[in-house]
Write a protein that holds these residues in place. Sequence first.
Motif, mmCIF file in Angstrom:
data_model
loop_
_atom_site.group_PDB
_atom_site.id
_atom_site.type_symbol
_atom_site.label_atom_id
_atom_site.label_comp_id
_atom_site.label_asym_id
_atom_site.label_seq_id
_atom_site.Cartn_x
_atom_site.Cartn_y
_atom_site.Cartn_z
ATOM 1 N N GLU A 1 0.847 -1.190 0.000
ATOM 2 C CA GLU A 1 0.000 0.000 0.000
ATOM 3 C C GLU A 1 0.884 1.243 0.000
ATOM 4 N N SER A 26 0.477 3.650 2.123
ATOM 5 C CA SER A 26 0.617 4.020 3.534
ATOM 6 C C SER A 26 0.242 2.824 4.383
ATOM 7 N N SER A 27 0.618 2.901 5.637
ATOM 8 C CA SER A 27 0.285 1.822 6.566
ATOM 9 C C SER A 27 -0.487 2.395 7.748
ATOM 10 N N ASN A 35 -6.758 -0.355 3.052
ATOM 11 C CA ASN A 35 -6.334 -1.425 2.159
ATOM 12 C C ASN A 35 -7.086 -1.264 0.852
ATOM 13 N N TRP A 46 2.153 -5.419 2.384
ATOM 14 C CA TRP A 46 2.528 -4.463 3.422
ATOM 15 C C TRP A 46 1.499 -3.352 3.374
ATOM 16 N N GLY A 47 1.044 -2.937 4.527
ATOM 17 C CA GLY A 47 0.087 -1.835 4.575
ATOM 18 C C GLY A 47 -0.693 -1.867 5.866
ATOM 19 N N ASP A 48 -1.990 -2.100 5.753
ATOM 20 C CA ASP A 48 -2.882 -2.116 6.910
ATOM 21 C C ASP A 48 -2.387 -3.127 7.944
ATOM 22 N N PRO A 49 -1.983 -2.657 9.143
ATOM 23 C CA PRO A 49 -1.483 -3.596 10.153
ATOM 24 C C PRO A 49 -2.558 -4.560 10.657
ATOM 25 N N LYS A 98 2.344 -11.653 4.819
ATOM 26 C CA LYS A 98 2.387 -10.321 5.423
ATOM 27 C C LYS A 98 3.843 -9.894 5.607
ATOM 28 N N ASN A 124 6.406 -6.904 7.064
ATOM 29 C CA ASN A 124 6.529 -5.738 7.936
ATOM 30 C C ASN A 124 8.004 -5.472 8.182
#
Length: 124
Positions: A26, A28-29, A34, A51-54, A67, A69
């Motif tokens: 993404e 941004s995170s 998403n 990678w993105g939305d935690p 995933k 990170n």
Amino acid sequence: DGVYLPREKEAFIKELSKYKFVIAFENSSFRGYNTEKIVHALMAGAVPLYWGDPFIDLVWNEDAYIKVNESNIEHVIQRVANEPDRLFNDFAKRNIIPFPNAPEFEAQMSIKFFNIFNSLISSE
């Protein structure tokens, strides 16, 4: 000198289908952000490296993507580089790729987003 990815969705997904893994990062995170990145990778029959939305695992089954990170990025790169066939086949055996009914899912998500957006602007 790089790969050209077309902007038109069907051509874009066709191009992604040449790969076993797709970097689905993404812009941004933050929680709740998403986009189509996972869906397009799955539609192409590729494993998304996300990678993105935690909290993406609240939206997607964590078995549908890898995933990425800050703490595991080197490990993920090593696994994909050293065991690409095994990783890809693990996903394929679980019938995760290609994503069944992905076009319908994407259309439903677009409608839901549109309806939520309209309700927000009409309530002002």
